[in-house]
Design a protein around this motif. Structure first.
Motif, PDB file in Angstrom:
ATOM      1  N   ALA A   1       0.866  -1.434  -0.084  1.00 37.63           N
ATOM      2  CA  ALA A   1       0.056  -0.049   0.063  1.00 37.63           C
ATOM      3  C   ALA A   1       0.881   1.417   0.151  1.00 37.63           C
ATOM      4  N   LYS A   2       0.431   2.439  -0.489  1.00 30.90           N
ATOM      5  CA  LYS A   2       1.273   3.698  -0.525  1.00 30.90           C
ATOM      6  C   LYS A   2       1.522   4.120   1.141  1.00 30.90           C
ATOM      7  N   SER A   3       0.478   3.877   1.630  1.00 33.95           N
ATOM      8  CA  SER A   3       0.907   4.288   3.163  1.00 33.95           C
ATOM      9  C   SER A   3       1.809   3.521   3.616  1.00 33.95           C
ATOM     10  N   SER A   4       2.552   2.275   3.050  1.00 36.09           N
ATOM     11  CA  SER A   4       3.260   1.313   3.961  1.00 36.09           C
ATOM     12  C   SER A   4       4.574   1.887   3.494  1.00 36.09           C
ATOM     13  N   VAL A   5       4.842   2.998   2.490  1.00 38.92           N
ATOM     14  CA  VAL A   5       6.125   3.594   2.224  1.00 38.92           C
ATOM     15  C   VAL A   5       6.207   4.999   2.855  1.00 38.92           C
ATOM     16  N   GLU A   6       7.234   5.238   3.475  1.00 42.26           N
ATOM     17  CA  GLU A   6       7.296   6.459   4.242  1.00 42.26           C
ATOM     18  C   GLU A   6       8.830   7.022   4.211  1.00 42.26           C
ATOM     19  N   ILE A   7       8.816   8.341   3.830  1.00 42.16           N
ATOM     20  CA  ILE A   7      10.336   8.876   3.717  1.00 42.16           C
ATOM     21  C   ILE A   7      10.410   9.510   5.218  1.00 42.16           C
ATOM     22  N   VAL A   8      11.401   8.853   5.874  1.00 40.84           N
ATOM     23  CA  VAL A   8      11.289   9.284   7.422  1.00 40.84           C
ATOM     24  C   VAL A   8      12.388  10.604   7.495  1.00 40.84           C
ATOM     25  N   SER A   9      13.161  10.426   6.659  1.00 42.60           N
ATOM     26  CA  SER A   9      14.199  11.898   6.698  1.00 42.60           C
ATOM     27  C   SER A   9      14.684  12.049   5.194  1.00 42.60           C
ATOM     28  N   GLY A  10      15.236  13.415   5.080  1.00 39.60           N
ATOM     29  CA  GLY A  10      15.738  14.002   3.883  1.00 39.60           C
ATOM     30  C   GLY A  10      14.585  14.619   2.951  1.00 39.60           C
ATOM     31  N   HIS A  11      13.500  14.885   3.549  1.00 41.99           N
ATOM     32  CA  HIS A  11      12.262  15.486   2.835  1.00 41.99           C
ATOM     33  C   HIS A  11      12.692  16.565   1.754  1.00 41.99           C
ATOM     34  N   THR A  12      13.653  17.384   2.244  1.00 40.05           N
ATOM     35  CA  THR A  12      13.991  18.370   1.039  1.00 40.05           C
ATOM     36  C   THR A  12      15.390  18.314   0.270  1.00 40.05           C
ATOM     37  N   GLY A  13      15.824  17.177   0.460  1.00 41.42           N
ATOM     38  CA  GLY A  13      17.164  16.840  -0.124  1.00 41.42           C
ATOM     39  C   GLY A  13      17.247  15.755  -1.163  1.00 41.42           C
ATOM     40  N   ARG A  14      18.205  15.274  -1.910  1.00 39.41           N
ATOM     41  CA  ARG A  14      18.330  14.169  -2.574  1.00 39.41           C
ATOM     42  C   ARG A  14      18.551  12.974  -1.674  1.00 39.41           C
ATOM     43  N   ASN A  15      19.016  12.981  -0.988  1.00 39.34           N
ATOM     44  CA  ASN A  15      19.376  12.013   0.287  1.00 39.34           C
ATOM     45  C   ASN A  15      18.447  11.621   1.204  1.00 39.34           C
ATOM     46  N   LYS A  16      17.920  10.522   1.176  1.00 37.67           N
ATOM     47  CA  LYS A  16      16.387  10.417   1.756  1.00 37.67           C
ATOM     48  C   LYS A  16      16.546   8.928   2.554  1.00 37.67           C
ATOM     49  N   GLN A  17      15.874   8.898   3.701  1.00 38.65           N
ATOM     50  CA  GLN A  17      15.683   7.574   4.341  1.00 38.65           C
ATOM     51  C   GLN A  17      14.486   7.059   4.298  1.00 38.65           C
ATOM     52  N   VAL A  18      14.178   5.820   3.812  1.00 40.88           N
ATOM     53  CA  VAL A  18      12.846   5.203   3.636  1.00 40.88           C
ATOM     54  C   VAL A  18      12.324   4.098   4.367  1.00 40.88           C
ATOM     55  N   MET A  19      11.304   4.108   4.866  1.00 37.63           N
ATOM     56  CA  MET A  19      10.824   3.013   5.707  1.00 37.63           C
ATOM     57  C   MET A  19       9.688   2.275   4.909  1.00 37.63           C
ATOM     58  N   VAL A  20       9.731   0.984   4.902  1.00 38.15           N
ATOM     59  CA  VAL A  20       8.733   0.308   4.401  1.00 38.15           C
ATOM     60  C   VAL A  20       7.964  -0.417   5.563  1.00 38.15           C
ATOM     61  N   HIS A  21       6.811  -0.090   5.931  1.00 33.30           N
ATOM     62  CA  HIS A  21       6.224  -0.948   6.994  1.00 33.30           C
ATOM     63  C   HIS A  21       5.589  -1.948   6.804  1.00 33.30           C
ATOM     64  N   CYS A  22       6.073  -3.143   7.467  1.00 28.49           N
ATOM     65  CA  CYS A  22       5.739  -4.354   7.106  1.00 28.49           C
ATOM     66  C   CYS A  22       5.955  -5.282   8.279  1.00 28.49           C
ATOM     67  N   ARG A  23       4.940  -6.360   8.643  1.00 29.84           N
ATOM     68  CA  ARG A  23       4.992  -7.328   9.584  1.00 29.84           C
ATOM     69  C   ARG A  23       6.160  -8.191   9.520  1.00 29.84           C
ATOM     70  N   LYS A  24       6.754  -8.723  10.722  1.00 33.95           N
ATOM     71  CA  LYS A  24       7.801  -9.600  10.741  1.00 33.95           C
ATOM     72  C   LYS A  24       7.311 -11.075  10.498  1.00 33.95           C
ATOM     73  N   ASP A  25       6.272 -11.192  10.820  1.00 31.76           N
ATOM     74  CA  ASP A  25       5.734 -12.890  10.592  1.00 31.76           C
ATOM     75  C   ASP A  25       4.988 -12.745   9.000  1.00 31.76           C
ATOM     76  N   GLY A  26       4.781 -14.030   8.530  1.00 30.15           N
ATOM     77  CA  GLY A  26       4.322 -14.146   7.336  1.00 30.15           C
ATOM     78  C   GLY A  26       4.945 -14.138   5.951  1.00 30.15           C
ATOM     79  N   GLY A  27       6.383 -13.683   6.185  1.00 31.49           N
ATOM     80  CA  GLY A  27       7.423 -14.012   5.196  1.00 31.49           C
ATOM     81  C   GLY A  27       7.141 -12.459   4.301  1.00 31.49           C
ATOM     82  N   GLU A  28       6.377 -11.550   4.770  1.00 32.58           N
ATOM     83  CA  GLU A  28       6.276 -10.380   3.928  1.00 32.58           C
ATOM     84  C   GLU A  28       7.530  -9.739   4.103  1.00 32.58           C
ATOM     85  N   ARG A  29       8.065  -9.303   5.431  1.00 30.78           N
ATOM     86  CA  ARG A  29       9.293  -8.732   5.350  1.00 30.78           C
ATOM     87  C   ARG A  29      10.449  -9.395   4.416  1.00 30.78           C
TER      88      ARG A  29
END
Length: 103
Positions: free
Chosen positions: A63-91
């Motif tokens: 889902a679009k809401s699962s991808v979050e830019i956590v730092s670097g909003h105004t620059g080219r270098n960014k840190q991205v988080m993909v929210h996902c569960r540990k169980d079920g093999g999704e991660r």
């Protein structure tokens, strides 16, 4: 330092370097310790950040809401988080897709 994916309680984080105003959206490869991503969106009014989240969510089949830019909003270098569960093999399946881009 090589490209790495970090394990967090809420999901996976990794670094990206964005090249806005490119001819097409694509993952180019590794740039230092980050994935380089070309985006067609311009770097104004948060357009490139939104396009980046939508692009990555589509490639990762999350889902679009699962991808979050956590730092670097105004620059080219960014840190991205993909929210996902540990169980079920999704991660692990998301990790494999991200690592395939780094080759």
């Amino acid at each position: 330092m090589p490209f790495t994916i970090q394990e967090k309680p809420d999901g996976l984080t990794f670094k990206i370097r964005v090249q806005p105003r490119s001819s097409r959206n694509q993952v180019v490869g590794v740039y230092g310790d980050a994935l380089k991503i070309n985006l067609t969106a311009p770097p104004v009014d948060n357009a490139a950040n939104k396009a980046c989240s939508v692009f990555l969510s589509g490639l990762l089949s999350v889902a679009k809401s699962s991808v979050e830019i956590v730092s670097g909003h105004t620059g080219r270098n960014k840190q991205v988080m993909v929210h996902c569960r540990k169980d079920g093999g999704e991660r692990e399946s998301i990790r494999k897709v991200i690592l395939s881009w780094a080759k």
